[in-house]
Write a protein that holds these residues in place. Sequence first.
Motif, PDB file in Angstrom:
ATOM      1  N   PRO A 125       0.821  -1.217   0.000  1.00 49.62           N
ATOM      2  CA  PRO A 125       0.000   0.000   0.000  1.00 49.62           C
ATOM      3  C   PRO A 125       0.854   1.264   0.000  1.00 49.62           C
ATOM      4  N   GLN A 126       0.343   2.280  -0.662  1.00 51.24           N
ATOM      5  CA  GLN A 126       1.009   3.577  -0.742  1.00 51.24           C
ATOM      6  C   GLN A 126       1.393   4.088   0.648  1.00 51.24           C
ATOM      7  N   GLY A 127       0.528   3.819   1.630  1.00 49.81           N
ATOM      8  CA  GLY A 127       0.745   4.313   2.993  1.00 49.81           C
ATOM      9  C   GLY A 127       2.068   3.866   3.589  1.00 49.81           C
ATOM     10  N   GLN A 128       2.522   2.669   3.200  1.00 58.11           N
ATOM     11  CA  GLN A 128       3.785   2.153   3.720  1.00 58.11           C
ATOM     12  C   GLN A 128       4.951   3.053   3.313  1.00 58.11           C
ATOM     13  N   ALA A 129       4.937   3.441   2.030  1.00 55.54           N
ATOM     14  CA  ALA A 129       6.011   4.301   1.534  1.00 55.54           C
ATOM     15  C   ALA A 129       5.943   5.668   2.195  1.00 55.54           C
ATOM     16  N   GLU A 130       4.729   6.179   2.354  1.00 60.82           N
ATOM     17  CA  GLU A 130       4.576   7.497   2.968  1.00 60.82           C
ATOM     18  C   GLU A 130       5.017   7.469   4.427  1.00 60.82           C
ATOM     19  N   ALA A 132       7.237   5.437   5.673  1.00 59.52           N
ATOM     20  CA  ALA A 132       8.693   5.337   5.687  1.00 59.52           C
ATOM     21  C   ALA A 132       9.327   6.703   5.525  1.00 59.52           C
ATOM     22  N   ARG A 133       8.758   7.475   4.581  1.00 58.77           N
ATOM     23  CA  ARG A 133       9.300   8.800   4.358  1.00 58.77           C
ATOM     24  C   ARG A 133       9.062   9.690   5.598  1.00 58.77           C
ATOM     25  N   ALA A 134       7.921   9.496   6.241  1.00 55.64           N
ATOM     26  CA  ALA A 134       7.564  10.327   7.379  1.00 55.64           C
ATOM     27  C   ALA A 134       8.526  10.150   8.550  1.00 55.64           C
ATOM     28  N   ILE A 135       9.090   8.913   8.687  1.00 59.69           N
ATOM     29  CA  ILE A 135      10.052   8.741   9.781  1.00 59.69           C
ATOM     30  C   ILE A 135      11.459   9.070   9.340  1.00 59.69           C
ATOM     31  N   GLY A 136      11.632   9.660   8.153  1.00 59.80           N
ATOM     32  CA  GLY A 136      12.909  10.207   7.746  1.00 59.80           C
ATOM     33  C   GLY A 136      13.778   9.290   6.909  1.00 59.80           C
ATOM     34  N   LEU A 137      13.217   8.185   6.383  1.00 60.94           N
ATOM     35  CA  LEU A 137      14.016   7.314   5.533  1.00 60.94           C
ATOM     36  C   LEU A 137      14.038   7.874   4.116  1.00 60.94           C
ATOM     37  N   SER A 138      15.225   7.825   3.484  1.00 62.46           N
ATOM     38  CA  SER A 138      15.285   8.260   2.092  1.00 62.46           C
ATOM     39  C   SER A 138      14.937   7.067   1.196  1.00 62.46           C
ATOM     40  N   PHE A 139      15.088   7.245  -0.145  1.00 57.40           N
ATOM     41  CA  PHE A 139      14.579   6.223  -1.081  1.00 57.40           C
ATOM     42  C   PHE A 139      15.123   4.820  -0.806  1.00 57.40           C
ATOM     43  N   SER A 142      14.149   3.101   2.590  1.00 58.26           N
ATOM     44  CA  SER A 142      12.721   2.766   2.652  1.00 58.26           C
ATOM     45  C   SER A 142      12.407   1.619   1.697  1.00 58.26           C
ATOM     46  N   LEU A 143      13.149   1.560   0.573  1.00 57.08           N
ATOM     47  CA  LEU A 143      12.928   0.462  -0.367  1.00 57.08           C
ATOM     48  C   LEU A 143      13.406  -0.856   0.229  1.00 57.08           C
ATOM     49  N   THR A 144      14.642  -0.857   0.739  1.00 61.44           N
ATOM     50  CA  THR A 144      15.222  -2.119   1.194  1.00 61.44           C
ATOM     51  C   THR A 144      14.650  -2.583   2.531  1.00 61.44           C
ATOM     52  N   GLN A 145      14.195  -1.647   3.375  1.00 64.70           N
ATOM     53  CA  GLN A 145      13.727  -2.073   4.698  1.00 64.70           C
ATOM     54  C   GLN A 145      12.207  -2.172   4.799  1.00 64.70           C
ATOM     55  N   ILE A 146      11.492  -1.425   3.969  1.00 63.30           N
ATOM     56  CA  ILE A 146      10.029  -1.421   4.099  1.00 63.30           C
ATOM     57  C   ILE A 146       9.352  -2.065   2.890  1.00 63.30           C
ATOM     58  N   ILE A 147       9.683  -1.574   1.690  1.00 64.97           N
ATOM     59  CA  ILE A 147       8.921  -1.972   0.507  1.00 64.97           C
ATOM     60  C   ILE A 147       9.320  -3.358   0.006  1.00 64.97           C
ATOM     61  N   LEU A 148      10.640  -3.550  -0.280  1.00 61.64           N
ATOM     62  CA  LEU A 148      11.065  -4.799  -0.925  1.00 61.64           C
ATOM     63  C   LEU A 148      10.732  -6.053  -0.113  1.00 61.64           C
ATOM     64  N   ARG A 153       7.417 -10.964  -0.551  1.00 70.38           N
ATOM     65  CA  ARG A 153       6.408 -11.882  -0.032  1.00 70.38           C
ATOM     66  C   ARG A 153       5.170 -11.878  -0.911  1.00 70.38           C
ATOM     67  N   GLY A 154       4.888 -10.736  -1.522  1.00 71.42           N
ATOM     68  CA  GLY A 154       3.733 -10.692  -2.407  1.00 71.42           C
ATOM     69  C   GLY A 154       4.005 -11.303  -3.773  1.00 71.42           C
ATOM     70  N   ALA A 155       5.303 -11.384  -4.131  1.00 71.17           N
ATOM     71  CA  ALA A 155       5.649 -11.818  -5.492  1.00 71.17           C
ATOM     72  C   ALA A 155       6.096 -13.268  -5.548  1.00 71.17           C
ATOM     73  N   ILE A 156       5.925 -13.992  -4.437  1.00 73.93           N
ATOM     74  CA  ILE A 156       6.462 -15.365  -4.407  1.00 73.93           C
ATOM     75  C   ILE A 156       5.879 -16.245  -5.513  1.00 73.93           C
ATOM     76  N   ALA A 157       4.568 -16.166  -5.720  1.00 71.76           N
ATOM     77  CA  ALA A 157       3.958 -17.048  -6.732  1.00 71.76           C
ATOM     78  C   ALA A 157       4.521 -16.782  -8.133  1.00 71.76           C
ATOM     79  N   PRO A 158       4.539 -15.538  -8.627  1.00 73.64           N
ATOM     80  CA  PRO A 158       5.128 -15.328  -9.964  1.00 73.64           C
ATOM     81  C   PRO A 158       6.625 -15.634 -10.018  1.00 73.64           C
ATOM     82  N   LEU A 159       7.337 -15.431  -8.904  1.00 71.03           N
ATOM     83  CA  LEU A 159       8.768 -15.800  -8.900  1.00 71.03           C
ATOM     84  C   LEU A 159       8.908 -17.310  -9.078  1.00 71.03           C
ATOM     85  N   GLY A 160       8.018 -18.061  -8.424  1.00 69.42           N
ATOM     86  CA  GLY A 160       8.034 -19.519  -8.571  1.00 69.42           C
ATOM     87  C   GLY A 160       7.780 -19.930 -10.010  1.00 69.42           C
ATOM     88  N   ASN A 161       6.819 -19.264 -10.639  1.00 73.63           N
ATOM     89  CA  ASN A 161       6.536 -19.572 -12.045  1.00 73.63           C
ATOM     90  C   ASN A 161       7.762 -19.327 -12.905  1.00 73.63           C
TER      91      ASN A 161
END
Lengths: 229, 279
Positions: A125-130, A132-139, A142-148, A153-161
Amino acid sequence: MGQLAELISKYHVALAFWMTIKLTVFGGLGALIIGTLVAIFRVAPINVLRWIGTGYVNIIRNTPLTLIVFFFAFGVLNTLNISLADQQSPTSIADNNFRWGVVALSVYHASFVAEALRSGVNTVPQGQAEAARAIGLSFLPSLTQIILPQAFRGAIAPLGNTLVALTKNTTVVSTIGVAEISYQMKNMIEFSPQLLYAIFLLVAICFVVLTLPVGALFTYLSRRLAVQR
Amino acid sequence: MPNTKKFAALAAASLLTASLAACASDNGGGGGSSGDNDAVTIGIKFDQPGVGQQVGSDYKGFDVDVARYVVKELGYSKITFKEAPSAQRETLIQSGQVKMVVASYSITEERQQKVSFAGPYLVAGQDLLVRADDTSITGPDSLNGKKLCSVTGSTSAANVQEKFANKVQLQEYDTYSKCVDPIINGTLDAMTTDNTILAGYAAQPQYKGKLRLVGKPFSEENYGIGIKKGDTELCGKINDALDKMVSDGTWQKDLDANFGPANFKPDPAKNPPKHIPCS
C-alpha cells in the motif's frame, strides 16, 4: 524398466540431470540478483534509471532466449574472445559454455523476475512508503527495509513460475554444447533409436521431478508468507 | 463487434488456406511406392554444402547429382527432394515417404537391420578441417591440446570422444555451419566429420583460402543409397545405374564440379567403389 536402466547407465543421464540442476540453481540466483536490481531501477525516483530498467525489461523479454544464448556464445565468447574460464585449462570449452549459458539464462529471466517484483511492489500500500518517508528514511532505506521485503512476499507465486520456466528453458543451452539432459537426449535418439519412447519418458520424468516439487513449494510459500491485509 | 467477426473470419480463412497448402505439398511429395509412375521422392540433406544443399529453390551437391542420375536411369521424369535429417532417415524409408535416401548415408550393420543399401557410390572418411595458415595440425595424431568442433549426437563426435577423449576438447553445436566461424577467428582449432562435408565447406566461395582440409582420413564411410529393406530388384537397378555413371565419366565430372574448388579428391585407392551385394 530394463530399457530405462540401460539408458541411464549408458548415457550418463545422472550427470546430465545434475547439469540441468546446476544450470537451474545458478541461473535462478543470477536472475534474482539482476532482476532485483532492474526492479529497483524501474521504481526509482530518477528518470534515467527508470528508462534503463524499462528498456532492459522490454528488450530482453521480447528477444528469444535462443538468440540471447547465441549472442553470448558467438558474439561475446567467440568473436570478442571474452572468456569466463582459464583458456589453458583442459576443460575451458565446457567451463566457458556452462558459465556463459548461466549468464544467458540469468540475463533473460532477470526481466521476468523484475516484472514479478514490480508487481509485488504494487501490492504494498502507498501508505507504507509514505510512513517510511515520514520517519525520515530516504529512497534506498525505505525500499530495502520497508517496501522490498513486503514486495518479495507478495511476489512469491510469480517468482516460482519464473523458476519453473527457467528449469525448462535450460534445454536451450544444449545448442551450444552444454551437456544437460536434452543434449544427452539427442545422443540417445541418435544411437539408440529403438528406445525412442523410453527416452522421451525418461526425460519427461526428469523434468517432472524437478518442476512439480518447486511449483508445490512456491504455492505453499505464497500462502504462508503473503502479507495479510 | 463487427470488427471481431471480420478478424475471426480472416483467421479462419488463413488457417484453412494453410492447411490446404500443407495437404497439397504432402500429395506432391508422396512419391514412395504409391500412384504416379513418373514421380519419385528422394531424401537428401539440405544443409551440407557440396554434398546436399538447398540453394534457393534449387538443390546442389554430389548426392543430388547422384540422385538425379540414378532417377533418370530408373525411368522417372519427375523428382521431388525431401529433407532427410540423420535421425529420420530410416523412418522416412520404412514409412514410404521417400523411395530412396541419398544423404551422406554410411552403410553400417545397425542400419542394415532396418533398411537395404545400394552402392556404395563413394567412400569418404572422417577428416579434419583447419585454418589455412595453421600448419600445426597434420592429422589425428597432432591433435594434442587442440579444440575440436563437431555436431551434437553425430557419429563423428562420438568417434572423437572414444579415440581422443584425453587429448582434445570437444565443442559441440547443433549444426556444422556454426563450427566454421569460430575456427576462422581462432577460438577453435579444427572441425571434424566426413571429408566430403568438410570439403564442401572449404569449397564455398566465402571461405575460399581460409580453410584447409588436412587429408588424413581416420575412418571409412561407405556412402550408400538407402532403400526399403529387401527390395533387391530396385537395388540391382540402382547399382547398374551407378556403374553406368562411373563408366560414362559423369561420376568423375560431378565429383570435380562439387569438390574441385577445395582441391579434394576422395581416396583413389577406394574410389570409385565396387558395390556390395544386394540383400
